[in-house]
Design an enzyme around this catalytic site. Structure first.
Site, short mmCIF file in Angstrom:
data_model
loop_
_atom_site.label_atom_id
_atom_site.label_comp_id
_atom_site.label_asym_id
_atom_site.label_seq_id
_atom_site.Cartn_x
_atom_site.Cartn_y
_atom_site.Cartn_z
N HIS A 206 0.83 -1.20 0.00
CA HIS A 206 0.00 0.00 0.00
C HIS A 206 0.86 1.25 0.00
CE1 HIS A 206 -4.03 -1.81 1.58
NE2 HIS A 206 -3.52 -2.47 0.56
N TYR B 53 -9.22 5.15 7.77
CA TYR B 53 -9.39 5.46 9.19
C TYR B 53 -10.44 6.56 9.28
CZ TYR B 53 -5.03 2.96 10.35
OH TYR B 53 -4.04 2.00 10.53
N PRO C 76 -4.16 -0.16 18.89
CA PRO C 76 -3.87 -0.61 17.52
C PRO C 76 -3.93 0.46 16.43
CG PRO C 76 -6.01 -1.45 18.27
CD PRO C 76 -5.37 -0.79 19.44
N LYS D 50 1.16 -0.42 15.11
CA LYS D 50 2.56 -0.46 15.53
C LYS D 50 2.97 -1.69 16.34
CE LYS D 50 3.98 3.03 13.53
NZ LYS D 50 4.17 2.37 12.26
N TYR E 277 3.86 6.38 10.34
CA TYR E 277 3.06 5.22 9.93
C TYR E 277 3.91 4.17 9.20
CZ TYR E 277 -1.17 2.63 8.80
OH TYR E 277 -2.13 1.65 8.73
P1 RFL Z 1 1.80 -12.35 21.53
O1 RFL Z 1 1.37 -12.38 20.10
O2 RFL Z 1 0.80 -11.99 22.56
O3 RFL Z 1 2.47 -13.75 21.85
C1 RFL Z 1 2.81 -14.12 23.16
C2 RFL Z 1 2.79 -15.63 23.24
O4 RFL Z 1 3.17 -16.04 24.56
C3 RFL Z 1 2.30 -17.07 25.01
N1 RFL Z 1 2.27 -17.08 26.48
C4 RFL Z 1 2.93 -17.99 27.22
N2 RFL Z 1 3.74 -19.01 26.87
C5 RFL Z 1 4.26 -19.78 27.88
N3 RFL Z 1 3.99 -19.56 29.20
C6 RFL Z 1 3.19 -18.53 29.58
N4 RFL Z 1 2.91 -18.32 30.85
C7 RFL Z 1 2.63 -17.69 28.57
N5 RFL Z 1 1.81 -16.62 28.58
C8 RFL Z 1 1.61 -16.26 27.32
C9 RFL Z 1 0.96 -16.68 24.39
O5 RFL Z 1 0.06 -17.80 24.30
C10 RFL Z 1 1.38 -16.18 23.02
O6 RFL Z 1 1.42 -17.21 22.05
O7 RFL Z 1 3.02 -11.31 21.73
P2 RFL Z 1 4.22 -10.97 20.73
O8 RFL Z 1 4.82 -12.22 20.16
O9 RFL Z 1 5.07 -10.01 21.46
O10 RFL Z 1 3.50 -10.24 19.49
C11 RFL Z 1 2.89 -8.98 19.62
C12 RFL Z 1 1.73 -8.84 18.63
O11 RFL Z 1 0.91 -9.99 18.75
C13 RFL Z 1 0.90 -7.57 18.89
O12 RFL Z 1 1.73 -6.48 19.18
C14 RFL Z 1 0.03 -7.19 17.67
O13 RFL Z 1 -0.91 -8.19 17.38
C15 RFL Z 1 -0.68 -5.87 17.91
N6 RFL Z 1 -1.58 -5.50 16.82
C16 RFL Z 1 -1.10 -4.93 15.66
N7 RFL Z 1 0.23 -4.73 15.49
C17 RFL Z 1 0.72 -4.25 14.31
O14 RFL Z 1 1.95 -4.05 14.19
N8 RFL Z 1 -0.11 -3.95 13.24
C18 RFL Z 1 -1.45 -4.11 13.32
O15 RFL Z 1 -2.14 -3.90 12.33
C19 RFL Z 1 -2.00 -4.57 14.58
N9 RFL Z 1 -3.32 -4.78 14.72
C20 RFL Z 1 -2.96 -5.72 16.94
C21 RFL Z 1 -3.80 -5.34 15.86
C22 RFL Z 1 -3.49 -6.33 18.08
C23 RFL Z 1 -4.86 -6.55 18.17
N10 RFL Z 1 -5.33 -7.19 19.34
C24 RFL Z 1 -6.34 -8.16 19.37
C25 RFL Z 1 -4.62 -7.04 20.59
C26 RFL Z 1 -5.16 -5.54 15.93
C27 RFL Z 1 -5.70 -6.11 17.09
C28 RFL Z 1 -7.19 -6.26 17.12
C1 PHB Z 2 -5.74 -4.73 10.79
O1 PHB Z 2 -5.83 -4.95 9.57
O2 PHB Z 2 -6.03 -5.60 11.62
C2 PHB Z 2 -5.32 -3.40 11.27
C3 PHB Z 2 -4.91 -2.45 10.36
C4 PHB Z 2 -4.52 -1.19 10.80
C5 PHB Z 2 -4.54 -0.91 12.15
C6 PHB Z 2 -4.93 -1.87 13.06
C7 PHB Z 2 -5.32 -3.13 12.63
O3 PHB Z 2 -4.18 0.34 12.56
#
Ligand code: RFL
Ligand code: PHB
Length: 396
Positions: free
Chosen positions: A76, A204, A296, A300, A388
């Protein structure tokens, strides 16, 4: 007590942080074991991030993880901001020369799992009651149990990649750690649906009824979010109610042309800003969501996790292969400089696009003025775009 096994780096958590760290260490010949509380299927079933910064894409490419992303990722060149019934484009390429790639966290995780399986890296899934010991000394160890019994793993270093609710940060004595936190009073209700995205780029939207985001996973799969109250339950939202509310919050053209269909996933995510300082405690290092959470807005979280892991892998390789502590000594400070800038950007973008009832009519007027300024000023658009697409890296 069971006989201890040994590895160089024990990694807690098989999310993107833990898997990527394991991958980078393996490529440098550093032995590691990953312990994950959940099953592999559960980890892959979580629908999360969607947008990768160029530096994240570059790192995945350089380390042999780029093949499917190159084929399936959507590049994008900008995003759209919707307010006052109209859309305004922020052109990343014109403003910064950079782009972002839409490629889901699920796919990144999948690719990392495949790569780990291919080189025979060990991941223990469903590891229960993982506990960290003696990381403030020279001989850290990790214990857990699973269907096969009790286990002990001796190691040189522990990487806490276990997310916000993990055990790693929780195991640090309160006096050694400072935390900073803001919990927002609203969340994001998100759905995934096999419908074509309403627009080729993300939208957005700031609307009087609340924020909305139109994102995607592929040309045939959409990801949409709407701001909702934190007290709401996902079961209160039928698909029809979601689509109606989403369309109300978009410009007339998007509302009319949106293709709707059944949801294949629907969930509510809370919004939080959180940082733990420092990110190193003796031989324990925190990385990714274990150390920090961003709302989110701005996408980031995953990118920050990748940035931490890039610093951490280099630091551990230096310490283990070259016997130099320079990288591990600077790990926390280096990461935190980038973390706080991402926290600032995500907070700012959240403040600009969401409805905050407590700020009243003046809050809405000020948001509108800032959005007008953002889309009409080259300087303001550039500042938004450079954050961004991802700030440049300091040398790792
Ligand atoms: P995770 O993905 O939470 O993984 C941690 C892992 O550790 C396990 N765990 C354990 N394992 C052993 N013993 C224990 N006691 C444990 N406790 C936990 C868990 O089961 C899990 O598998 O952390 P990690 O690896 O640091 O990754 C971070 C990302 O997942 C997170 O920052 C992103 O998903 C955030 N996020 C977004 N980030 C972006 O860069 N771009 C995006 O577009 C974006 N959109 C989002 C998002 C997060 C969202 N939610 C639901 C929080 C959109 C959403 C809706
Ligand atoms: C997503 O596609 O899940 C998404 C995209 C942009 C954001 C957050 C989540 O800022």
């Amino acid at each position: 007590m069971p006989t201890p096994r040994r590895t160089q780096v024990a990694i807690i958590g098989a999310g993107p942080s833990g898997l990527l760290l394991g991958h980078l260490l393996h490529r440098a010949g550093v032995d590691n074991v990953i312990l994950e509380r959940r099953s592999a299927e559960y980890v892959l079933g979580r629908i999360r991030a969607g947008v990768l910064e160029q530096t994240t894409v570059d790192l995945l490419e350089e380390t042999g993880l780029g093949a499917r992303m190159r084929r399936e990722g959507l590049v994008h060149d900008g995003v759209e901001l919707s307010f006052g019934g109209a859309r305004h484009r922020i052109d990343f390429v014109a403003l910064t020369g950079k782009r972002v790639t839409v490629y889901g966290q699920t796919e990144v995780t999948h690719d990392l799992m495949d790569a780990r399986r291919a080189f025979g890296g060990e991941t223990v899934y469903e590891a229960l009651d993982v506990a960290l010991h003696d990381f403030d000394g020279v001989t850290p160890r990790v214990t857990w149990h699973d269907a096969r019994g009790e286990h002990v793993l001796d190691c040189d270093f522990i990487a806490g990649c276990d997310g916000y609710h993990g055990v790693s940060r929780a195991g640090v004595p309160a006096a050694s750690i400072e935390t900073y936190e803001r919990v927002y009073r609203f969340g994001w209700l998100g759905i995934l649906s096999d419908t074509p995205p309403v627009s080729p780029e993300l939208i957005y939207s700031n609307h009087a009824r609340g924020f909305a985001l139109c994102s995607m996973r592929s040309p045939t799969r959409s990801r949409y979010y709407i701001q909702c109250s934190i007290d709401e339950h996902v079961d209160q939202w039928s698909d029809d109610a979601f689509w109606d509310e989403l369309r109300r919050r978009l410009d007339p053209h998007a509302a009319e042309t949106m293709v709707i269909g059944p949801s294949i996933e629907k969930s509510i995510a809370p919004l939080r800003s959180f940082v733990a300082e420092p990110m190193r405690f003796g031989r324990l290092f925190l990385a990714g969501d274990a150390a920090h959470i961003v709302p989110p807005t701005g996408a980031k979280g995953l990118n920050l996790a990748v940035a931490d892991v890039r610093y951490l892998a280099n630091a551990l390789i230096e310490a283990l292969a070259e016997r130099s502590n320079a990288g591990i000594d600077h790990y926390s400070e280096r990461c935190l400089r980038r973390v706080w800038k991402a926290e600032r950007f995500s907070w700012w973008f959240t403040s600009l696009t969401h409805r905050f009832p407590e700020t009243g009519a003046i809050g809405q007027k000020l948001q509108r003025a800032e959005l007008d300024y953002l889309v009409s000023s080259h300087a303001a658009s550039t500042a938004m775009a450079e954050n961004y697409v991802g700030l440049p890296f300091e040398d790792s």
